[in-house]
Every structure is written in structure tokens, then in C-alpha cells.
Write a protein that holds these residues in place. Structure first.
Motif, short mmCIF file in Angstrom:
data_model
loop_
_atom_site.label_atom_id
_atom_site.label_comp_id
_atom_site.label_asym_id
_atom_site.label_seq_id
_atom_site.Cartn_x
_atom_site.Cartn_y
_atom_site.Cartn_z
N ILE A 21 0.80 -0.92 0.48
CA ILE A 21 0.86 -0.62 0.15
C ILE A 21 0.41 1.08 -0.01
N SER A 22 1.23 1.88 -1.08
CA SER A 22 1.30 3.22 -1.33
C SER A 22 1.02 4.26 -0.10
N GLY A 23 0.62 4.65 0.38
CA GLY A 23 0.60 5.47 1.13
C GLY A 23 -0.56 7.01 0.86
N ALA A 24 -1.52 7.64 1.76
CA ALA A 24 -1.63 8.81 0.79
C ALA A 24 -1.22 10.12 1.48
N ALA A 25 0.10 10.45 0.75
CA ALA A 25 1.01 11.66 1.33
C ALA A 25 0.65 12.09 2.55
N PRO A 30 3.13 4.41 3.90
CA PRO A 30 2.59 3.32 3.42
C PRO A 30 2.94 1.85 4.42
N SER A 31 2.29 1.14 3.56
CA SER A 31 2.62 -0.59 4.11
C SER A 31 2.99 -1.73 3.51
N ILE A 32 3.90 -2.94 4.05
CA ILE A 32 3.93 -4.01 3.22
C ILE A 32 3.71 -5.50 4.20
N SER A 41 5.28 -0.72 8.04
CA SER A 41 4.64 0.21 8.28
C SER A 41 4.70 1.60 9.20
N SER A 42 3.57 2.18 9.61
CA SER A 42 3.63 3.29 10.50
C SER A 42 3.85 3.15 12.26
N VAL A 43 2.53 1.96 12.42
CA VAL A 43 3.10 0.76 13.54
C VAL A 43 4.21 0.53 13.94
N LYS A 44 4.98 -0.26 13.17
CA LYS A 44 7.04 -0.28 13.12
C LYS A 44 7.40 0.56 13.02
N ASN A 45 6.97 1.94 12.82
CA ASN A 45 8.00 2.92 12.52
C ASN A 45 9.62 3.01 11.44
N ASN A 46 8.72 2.06 10.86
CA ASN A 46 10.17 1.77 9.86
C ASN A 46 10.11 2.24 8.31
N ILE A 47 9.26 3.07 8.24
CA ILE A 47 8.76 4.32 6.64
C ILE A 47 9.26 4.74 6.79
N GLY A 48 9.39 5.28 6.04
CA GLY A 48 9.72 7.27 5.52
C GLY A 48 9.70 7.93 4.01
N ARG A 49 9.41 8.97 3.89
CA ARG A 49 9.41 9.47 2.66
C ARG A 49 10.12 9.56 2.20
N GLY A 50 9.74 8.42 0.90
CA GLY A 50 10.22 8.58 -0.59
C GLY A 50 9.51 7.14 -0.84
N THR A 66 15.34 -4.22 5.33
CA THR A 66 13.81 -3.04 5.01
C THR A 66 15.11 -1.78 4.84
N ASN A 67 14.60 -0.59 4.50
CA ASN A 67 15.34 0.37 3.86
C ASN A 67 14.33 1.59 3.56
N THR A 68 14.82 2.76 3.70
CA THR A 68 13.75 3.41 3.00
C THR A 68 14.71 4.96 2.47
#
Length: 74
Positions: A21-25, A30-32, A41-50, A66-68
Motif C-alpha cells: 500500500i503506497s499511502g496517501a501524502a 505506506p505498508s508492506i 508500516s507506521s506502527v513498526k516505525n520503519n517507513i519514511g518519505r520516498g 528494510t530501508n527507505t
């Protein structure tokens, strides 16, 4: 019936189930999901911009990394 990663149907034998899921602004991140396990995911706090990338072994399904990559700031 419930299918892995919330997909609409089951995957065939010898295939992995995944959902990206790419997310919305700035509203929804996003989530994988891979084989019914949330990798990023944002819950795991391992996502970022880009670009958010999860590297998975294609034979075993094991999460390797995983990486951003922030494409805006360079």
C-alpha cells in the motif's frame, strides 16, 4: 474466508502472498505485508518519505532487510 495480507483470494500453491500500500501524502503511511506478516508500516516505525523497500529471499520468504530512500532530499 480470510486470506493472507487481506487479499481478495488465496495465492496458488508455491506462491507468496503480499500486499503493498503506497499511502496517501502525509495522512496515511505506506505498508508492506508479506505472507500475513507486516514488514513495514507506521506502527513498526520503519517507513519514511520516498521509496520504502523490503528485501525478501525469493526461495524461503525470509525478510533480509528494510530501508527507505528519500528521493526528495537526495
Amino acid at each position: 474466508p480470510r486470506h493472507k495480507c487481506g487479499n481478495h483470494r488465496s495465492c496458488p500453491q508455491n506462491y507468496f502472498a503480499f500486499k503493498i500500500i503506497s499511502g496517501a501524502a502525509n495522512v496515511v503511511g505506506p505498508s508492506i505485508c508479506f505472507e500475513d506478516s507486516i514488514l513495514m508500516s507506521s506502527v513498526k516505525n520503519n517507513i519514511g518519505r520516498g521509496l520504502n523497500i523490503a528485501l525478501v529471499n525469493g526461495t524461503t520468504g525470509q525478510l533480509l532487510n528494510t530501508n527507505t530512500f528519500d528521493m526528495y532530499s537526495g
